[in-house]
Design a protein around this motif. Structure first.
Motif, PDB file in Angstrom:
ATOM      1  N   THR A 324       0.815  -1.216   0.000  1.00 45.07           N
ATOM      2  CA  THR A 324       0.000   0.000   0.000  1.00 45.07           C
ATOM      3  C   THR A 324       0.847   1.263   0.000  1.00 45.07           C
ATOM      4  OG1 THR A 324      -0.136  -0.166   2.406  1.00 45.07           O
ATOM      5  CG2 THR A 324      -1.949  -1.092   1.143  1.00 45.07           C
ATOM      6  N   TRP A 325       2.150   1.134   0.239  1.00 43.99           N
ATOM      7  CA  TRP A 325       3.031   2.299   0.152  1.00 43.99           C
ATOM      8  C   TRP A 325       3.417   2.614  -1.289  1.00 43.99           C
ATOM      9  CZ3 TRP A 325       7.362   0.977   4.263  1.00 43.99           C
ATOM     10  CH2 TRP A 325       6.777   0.895   5.538  1.00 43.99           C
ATOM     11  N   LEU A 353       7.563   5.172  -3.969  1.00 46.57           N
ATOM     12  CA  LEU A 353       6.582   5.197  -2.892  1.00 46.57           C
ATOM     13  C   LEU A 353       5.671   6.412  -3.026  1.00 46.57           C
ATOM     14  CD1 LEU A 353       8.886   4.241   0.122  1.00 46.57           C
ATOM     15  CD2 LEU A 353       7.600   2.740  -1.398  1.00 46.57           C
ATOM     16  N   LYS A 354       4.571   6.380  -2.323  1.00 45.05           N
ATOM     17  CA  LYS A 354       3.626   7.492  -2.350  1.00 45.05           C
ATOM     18  C   LYS A 354       4.251   8.724  -1.693  1.00 45.05           C
ATOM     19  CE  LYS A 354      -0.556   4.682  -2.568  1.00 45.05           C
ATOM     20  NZ  LYS A 354      -1.866   4.370  -1.959  1.00 45.05           N
ATOM     21  N   SER A 359      -0.483  12.432  -2.732  1.00 48.91           N
ATOM     22  CA  SER A 359      -1.189  11.180  -2.437  1.00 48.91           C
ATOM     23  C   SER A 359      -2.423  11.468  -1.580  1.00 48.91           C
ATOM     24  CB  SER A 359      -0.258  10.196  -1.729  1.00 48.91           C
ATOM     25  OG  SER A 359       0.211  10.732  -0.518  1.00 48.91           O
ATOM     26  N   TYR A 363      -5.321   6.796   3.731  1.00 47.92           N
ATOM     27  CA  TYR A 363      -5.508   5.523   3.028  1.00 47.92           C
ATOM     28  C   TYR A 363      -5.400   4.409   4.054  1.00 47.92           C
ATOM     29  CZ  TYR A 363      -5.110   1.803  -0.408  1.00 47.92           C
ATOM     30  OH  TYR A 363      -5.338   0.682  -1.144  1.00 47.92           O
ATOM     31  N   ASN A 377      -2.671  -1.536   7.255  1.00 49.54           N
ATOM     32  CA  ASN A 377      -1.855  -0.462   6.687  1.00 49.54           C
ATOM     33  C   ASN A 377      -2.585   0.862   6.812  1.00 49.54           C
ATOM     34  OD1 ASN A 377       0.315  -2.175   5.160  1.00 49.54           O
ATOM     35  ND2 ASN A 377      -1.661  -3.058   4.586  1.00 49.54           N
ATOM     36  N   ASN A 379      -1.883   4.995   5.658  1.00 59.09           N
ATOM     37  CA  ASN A 379      -1.106   6.091   5.074  1.00 59.09           C
ATOM     38  C   ASN A 379      -1.808   7.402   5.383  1.00 59.09           C
ATOM     39  OD1 ASN A 379       0.196   3.913   3.934  1.00 59.09           O
ATOM     40  ND2 ASN A 379      -0.508   4.326   1.848  1.00 59.09           N
ATOM     41  N   LEU A 393       3.608   6.599   6.603  1.00 56.48           N
ATOM     42  CA  LEU A 393       3.220   5.308   6.040  1.00 56.48           C
ATOM     43  C   LEU A 393       3.495   4.235   7.083  1.00 56.48           C
ATOM     44  CD1 LEU A 393       4.968   5.704   2.550  1.00 56.48           C
ATOM     45  CD2 LEU A 393       2.648   6.370   3.165  1.00 56.48           C
ATOM     46  N   HIS A 395       2.807   0.075   8.456  1.00 54.22           N
ATOM     47  CA  HIS A 395       2.486  -1.292   8.039  1.00 54.22           C
ATOM     48  C   HIS A 395       2.706  -2.221   9.229  1.00 54.22           C
ATOM     49  CE1 HIS A 395       2.428  -5.066   5.834  1.00 54.22           C
ATOM     50  NE2 HIS A 395       3.688  -5.310   6.139  1.00 54.22           N
ATOM     51  N   LYS A 441      13.000   5.817   8.027  1.00 51.85           N
ATOM     52  CA  LYS A 441      12.312   4.534   7.909  1.00 51.85           C
ATOM     53  C   LYS A 441      12.710   3.651   9.088  1.00 51.85           C
ATOM     54  CE  LYS A 441      12.730   4.671   2.838  1.00 51.85           C
ATOM     55  NZ  LYS A 441      13.218   3.934   1.637  1.00 51.85           N
ATOM     56  N   HIS A 869     -10.131   5.286   1.285  1.00 53.28           N
ATOM     57  CA  HIS A 869      -9.249   6.450   1.163  1.00 53.28           C
ATOM     58  C   HIS A 869     -10.061   7.739   1.148  1.00 53.28           C
ATOM     59  CE1 HIS A 869     -10.307   5.936  -3.165  1.00 53.28           C
ATOM     60  NE2 HIS A 869     -10.198   7.247  -3.184  1.00 53.28           N
TER      61      HIS A 869
END
Length: 871
Positions: A324-325, A353-354, A359, A363, A377, A379, A393, A395, A441, A869
């Motif tokens: 989903t990223w 990635l988004k 974006s 989401y 997930n 976002n 983001l 997960h 990250k 979303h």
């Protein structure tokens, strides 16, 4: 090799046949300017004069493809017929009076007209801004502009008629509003901050539509009394080939990824034949990418052109990037650009990635399957002001079914535990040429596997019950800073930075493996043109730093590697039909000294609809033999550490070096009066040196430098067509010949199928329903020798061939189609390997081995999920 040559000649023969057919029927493709569906109907109708067999104009690309009988009609006559209705063609310009009488929406910008010239003079900055936005897929709403669009009704016969008096207004901000005129056309002034238009009309359901690009003509379709569908120029299919790239780059969009569950990167390639993702063994759950029949370590994996999971993080790295990223995945086979480094040997996979500035604001995705896996997930993106945007983001993956064991051998098929990963990223753009992205990250992966009865708190380190486990942590910081010179937007400079630390504490029965890697990376790129855009160049320099420490079975290994170098790349583009890219790197490796990386890529369009690409070049990498082959530890095979060095260069082994050469041919044509195509790819990879893992003695694994030859030959043919509207079909066949000289002689690479067949069918409806089906047939694979084992622990020389089938159905709800429910199944044929673990009844005995996995580990699986979303 003879079969490879025969297959190659057959593939080329098929392409030549298609070309001969095309020449016999005189297929031609050229650009026709137009804005909307009404233009499409007018152009196609005008082109179908006597002698024309089929004609299709694509709004998204402005290209028309015509199949005609050259004995009855000439191409000039077809173009004259199109010009007669008001649309300019490459050979004939439409009469000015006819052009002026076109529907108001259809009045495209004519090249060379005084009105157009004056418009560009008055709006030079705006047009450059639009071009920059298109190239970067960016969404700008920070300046004033006039939004132009048309509202039309589409009936059951696909006929389009304009709708007048439709109300159009902005959702937020000032109360500016307008209505469509008698031609269905509206013009509305845009002001800063606005990006959502509300369309309403008596008797039809209103809708709110997000404006992605201020510089495109909007075409709003009304169907079944609902104002909902927006068509803008330059839209793309869910997967497509970048037509203008010298390299053959296959782009998988987020729409393509939605065809499957796509919980993480390792599951993002289910609907493409280009990439194989296989399990490394029967117990760890680790997976690897295979490209051109070579292990994933030879494919350069990047995330937004920064280093992706590499080195020690390679085996479990695919699980760390959530599906989903992902905004898109770019797959490039063969050799790539020297700008991205020297490690590309079989190809490059770049994951985009988004971005927080373009974006969804929110989401959410939740997934669960009948095997005990759950994914969640989230976002979130927020535009702080005109310059700053921030995104988050997240997960989280849970696997809690401790008893999942399809083969009934007492071992968990997949480790249980939790994986959490997240990204916090920022985007800055000042509107004066400076763009910056930076963020952090984080990954934490904690899993336990082995026998079902294994309890880590009681059984770890003992020989009563076999268990294995991982405790991995990775933290990374990254930044990308770019500046486009305002006076010359073709000149820019960029700096890419990243730094990471990865630690792994793991055990396999009574074997322990602990590792730590610290990585730093910097890449400075300057690009400009020489005189005109025919001559482009990039120059720069990069440095990569890696510090490795690992402990395996009381043996300590450590080395530090720094690679710094300069690169230059020149692109010659004399026309849209031809590009050639020459690249050269000169690097210094602190372990191995100087080395040179030359590369060449070329693209040629000999005739309309046909593209030929050629690439060749050198790649080099340093092997991390234990981390990249961690599955060795999930066996009783002995490792001869006496041949390896603990300090200095990497284990006392030479760097891996190979040359890759490839040619691809793409041919587009009309079938069923719809766009279709066929592609043929031929690649040869030849190793000058390779680190060999020799599995041919079932009692141990040998690691040594190549002495002889090692190569891979890959032939792939793909056919794409649309048998019906909204129905896409892709079929492909691939043949691999991968051989290596081992101490025992030249052998086919084990656990690699020579043959693979692929079919993907996708059907999408405007009502929100989507149906997807994927079929794979995989040929038999050579198994490493087990001849010296006792009879009960001996395997056949080759595995079975098998078939897998995946399917998914989804339905989107709401006026914005922002809520989706999806249901699917994988491996519907329920084909799985019955004996994935050799000597599973004696996990601490001398014949235990989990590495002989040739087929699916698990059987039929069903899943469901939801997506939601907010734009």
């Amino acid at each position: 090799m003879k079969l490879y040559i025969k297959t190659t000649l057959f593939a080329l023969f098929m392409v030549l046949n298609i070309n001969i057919f095309a020449q016999s029927d005189s297929i031609a493709s050229f650009e026709i300017a137009g804005n909307c569906g009404m233009c499409k109907q007018r152009i196609e109708k005008a082109s179908k004069i006597s002698g024309v067999l089929a004609s299709t104009w694509v709004l998204q690309t402005h290209d028309i493809t015509v199949r005609y009988d050259s004995k009855k009609v000439k191409l000039l006559q077809i173009q004259q017929a199109i010009a007669n209705v008001g649309h300019d063609t490459p050979l004939v310009r439409a009469d000015d009076d006819v052009y002026k009488n076109l529907h108001e929406c259809c009045l495209y910008e004519r090249i060379g007209s005084s009105d157009t010239t004056q418009k560009h003079k008055n709006d030079d900055h705006d047009s450059k801004h639009a071009e920059h936005s298109k190239e970067n897929n960016e969404d700008h709403h920070d300046h004033e502009h006039i939004i132009t669009g048309v509202v039309v009704n589409e009936d059951n016969k696909a006929d389009l008629t304009p709708i007048s008096n439709v109300n159009v207004k902005w959702l937020e901000g000032p109360a500016a509003r307008t209505t469509t005129n008698e031609n269905g056309v509206f013009k509305l002034k845009h002001e800063k901050g606005n990006k959502n238009l509300i369309f309403s009309f008596a008797g039809m359901q209103a809708d709110t539509i997000e404006i992605k690009n201020l510089h495109e003509v909007l075409v709003v379709h009304a169907q079944n009394n609902v104002l909902s569908e927006v068509v803008v120029s330059r839209s793309r299919k869910s997967s497509y080939i970048n037509a203008l790239s010298a390299n053959r780059v296959e782009i998988l969009t987020a729409k393509e990824l939605f065809k499957a569950a796509c919980c993480d990167l390792s599951e993002s390639f289910e609907t493409t034949v280009s990439v194989d993702v296989v399990s490394n063994d029967a117990v760890t759950g680790s997976k690897q990418i295979q490209l051109l029949g070579l292990s994933g370590i030879y494919t350069q994996l990047t995330v937004e052109n920064l280093p992706g999971p590499r080195g020690f993080a390679t085996p479990l790295g695919l699980n760390s990037i959530a599906g989903t990223w992902i905004e898109s995945i770019n797959i490039s086979k063969g050799i790539g650009s020297v700008v991205n480094g020297y490690e590309n040997m079989a190809g490059q996979i770049n994951v985009e990635l988004k971005k927080p500035h373009n974006s969804e604001k929110l989401y959410f995705n939740a997934y669960a399957n009948n095997m005990g896996r759950t994914d969640v997930n989230l976002n979130v993106a927020q535009k702080i002001n005109e310059k700053w945007s921030v995104g988050l983001l997240l997960h989280d993956n849970f696997m809690y079914n401790k008893n999942m064991n399809f083969s009934h051998n007492g071992f968990r098929d997949i480790p249980v535990g939790n994986l959490f990963s997240g990204i916090n990223r920022w985007h800055y753009e000042n509107g004066k040429g400076t763009i910056a992205q930076f963020g952090i990250k984080y990954l934490n992966d904690n899993r336990t596997g082995g026998q079902i009865e294994f309890d880590k708190s009681k059984d770890k380190g003992k020989t009563d019950i076999y268990g294995l486990g991982f405790d991995n942590e990775r933290i990374e910081g990254f930044a990308k800073i770019g500046y486009v010179f305002p006076q010359n937007r073709l000149r820019s400079i960029g700096l890419q930075l990243s730094a990471s630390n990865y630690t792994q504490d793991s055990y396999f029965g009574i074997r322990n493996y602990n590792s730590e890697q610290t990585n730093g990376y910097a890449n400075l790129i300057f690009q400009d043109v020489i005189g005109t855009v025919e001559h482009k160049y990039k120059v720069g320099g990069s440095v990569t730093y890696d510090k490795y420490n690992e402990s395996i079975e009381s043996n300590d290994f450590a080395h530090t590697e720094t690679v710094s170098g300069l690169f230059a790349e020149y692109t010659y583009s004399p026309s849209e039909k031809f590009d050639v890219v020459l690249g050269l790197r000169q690097d210094y490796n602190s372990l191995y000294g100087w080395f040179t990386t030359p590369r060449l890529v070329a693209r040629y369009n000999p005739f309309t609809g046909n593209t030929i690409r050629f690439s060749t070049g050198r790649g080099q990498r340093t092997a991390n033999i234990f981390a990249e082959n961690m599955s060795i530890l999930a066996s009783s095979r002995a490792i001869d550490y006496s041949l390896l060095k603990n300090q200095g260069n990497a284990y006392g082994l030479n760097p891996e070096v190979s040359w890759n050469t490839g040619i691809t041919i793409d041919q587009n044509f009309l079938l069923f009066e719809r766009e279709s195509g066929v592609s043929v790819e031929l690649f040869h990879n030849n190793f000058q040196n390779q680190v060999i893992l020799d599995w041919e003695n079932p009692r141990n694994v040998s690691i040594y430098n190549l002495d002889g030859k090692s190569y891979s030959n890959s032939v792939q043919a793909e056919f794409r067509f649309m048998p019906a509207p909204h129905f896409e079909a892709r079929m492909a066949y691939r043949y691999l010949d991968v051989q290596t000289d081992y101490k025992e002689g030249r052998l086919q690479k084990p656990l690699t199928a020579k043959h693979r067949g692929f079919i993907n069918l996708a059907y999408n409806l405007h009502s929100g329903w989507s149906f997807d089906y994927t079929f794979n047939t995989v040929g038999s694979k050579r198994l490493p020798s087990t001849a010296t084992n006792p009879p009960q622990y001996q395997l056949n020389n080759y595995s079975d061939a098998y078939i897998t089938m995946n399917a998914q159905v989804s339905k989107s709800f709401g006026k914005d189609k922002n809520f989706t429910i999806y249901l699917g199944g994988e491996n519907l044929s329920n084909k799985f390997q019955k004996d994935p673990i050799l000597a599973f009844d004696q996990p601490f005995g001398e014949h235990f081995d989990t590495n002989l996995l040739w087929g699916p580990l698990t059987g039929r699986m069903f899943y469901s999920g939801i997506r939601y979303h907010i734009k």
